[in-house]
Scaffold this active site. Structure first.
Site, PDB file in Angstrom:
ATOM      1  N   LYS A  86       0.855  -1.196   0.000  1.00  0.00           N
ATOM      2  CA  LYS A  86       0.000   0.000   0.000  1.00  0.00           C
ATOM      3  C   LYS A  86       0.887   1.242   0.000  1.00  0.00           C
ATOM      4  O   LYS A  86       1.745   1.403   0.877  1.00  0.00           O
ATOM      5  CB  LYS A  86      -0.890   0.009   1.246  1.00  0.00           C
ATOM      6  CG  LYS A  86      -1.973  -1.067   1.213  1.00  0.00           C
ATOM      7  CD  LYS A  86      -2.786  -1.055   2.487  1.00  0.00           C
ATOM      8  CE  LYS A  86      -3.697   0.155   2.569  1.00  0.00           C
ATOM      9  NZ  LYS A  86      -4.507   0.130   3.830  1.00  0.00           N
TER      10      LYS A  86
HETATM   11  O1  G3P Z   1      -7.932   0.854   4.749  1.00  0.00           O
HETATM   12  C1  G3P Z   1      -8.093   2.233   5.010  1.00  0.00           C
HETATM   13  C2  G3P Z   1      -8.879   2.404   6.203  1.00  0.00           C
HETATM   14  O2  G3P Z   1      -8.299   1.623   7.228  1.00  0.00           O
HETATM   15  C3  G3P Z   1      -9.184   3.754   6.730  1.00  0.00           C
HETATM   16  O3  G3P Z   1     -10.327   3.532   7.457  1.00  0.00           O
HETATM   17  O4  G3P Z   1     -12.012   3.803   9.181  1.00  0.00           O
HETATM   18  O5  G3P Z   1      -9.694   4.668   9.560  1.00  0.00           O
HETATM   19  O6  G3P Z   1     -11.217   5.790   7.925  1.00  0.00           O
HETATM   20  P1  G3P Z   1     -10.832   4.528   8.603  1.00  0.00           P
END
Ligand code: G3P
Length: 226
Positions: A86
């Site tokens: 990533k």
């Molecule tokens: O994979 C990206 C993700 O983990 C971000 O998620 O819930 O932290 O916005 P969030």
């Protein structure tokens, strides 16, 4: 459509892989540090749980293209199995994606907020892009619309990059990106488990069982036909 777990919690991953048709696991630095474990053993533990074939997505920390490429090589070699790196869609990140493509290291462009972020990453050679649906919504944008526009651009221009939609707060957002044409979603374990959370399901199953018992006095077909 790919179904991916966004977590580094080994117990949650184990449970979901046992019950559901899971394609892989995504992590990011914040998700990893939550587990409070040494990085490499944790990644190897996740690899053991999901096997060599399922994709494990691991994010780089470095910010210069040179260092991102070096990190990507070390991550790929030291964890093993099917690894996707990533890389955030910064200037240096896009440069790194181009270089990683040349050495056949597979990438997912992360922190995607706009269709043009995604377009650049796809053209640079990313195999996936991860639009951050809920974080876009929190900026008073429309995360689902961004996903729809990215998939439209990829389709219209024959870009083979896949949209793995990420960052969700609820299952409605997930359902909406499925309808918008995402090639996959990655979500926290509790959101994936919520796909089968409906009070009617348990109530229906209980009613079926009670009907059966009242007629046959048995709790399964096996004992009923003996
Ligand atoms: O994979 C990206 C993700 O983990 C971000 O998620 O819930 O932290 O916005 P969030």
């Amino acid at each position: 459509m790919q179904l991916v777990i966004d977590s580094a919690n080994v117990e949650s991953i184990k449970r979901l892989v046992e019950y559901f048709p899971i394609d892989g696991v995504t992590t990011n630095p914040s998700i990893v540090v939550k587990e409070n474990k040494p990085f490499l053993p944790l990644m190897k533990e996740i690899r053991d749980v999901i096997g060599e074939e399922k994709e494990l997505f691991v994010q780089v920390i470095s910010t210069s293209a040179e260092d991102i490429v070096e990190e990507a090589k070390v991550i790929t070699e030291s964890i093993g199995g099917n690894i996707i790196i990533k890389v955030p869609v910064t200037f240096e990140g896009i440069k790194a994606i181009k270089r990683l493509k040349k050495v056949s290291i597979r990438t997912l462009a992360t922190t995607v907020y706009t269709p043009m972020n995604a377009y650049l990453a796809a053209k640079a050679g990313a195999e996936y892009v991860a639009p951050y649906v809920n974080r876009i919504d929190n900026l008073t944008g429309d995360g689902v619309k961004v996903v729809a526009e990215i998939t439209k651009i990829f389709t219209q221009h024959n870009l083979s990059c896949k949209v793995l939609a990420a960052s969700f707060k609820n299952t409605q957002q997930i359902q909406n990106v499925c309808l918008a044409g995402a090639h996959g979603i990655t979500a926290a374990p509790e959101l994936i488990e919520a796909f089968v959370n409906h009070p009617s399901i348990e109530a229906n199953v209980e009613q079926f069982k009670q009907d059966w018992i009242s007629q046959y006095g048995e709790e399964s077909i096996l004992t009923t036909i003996k």
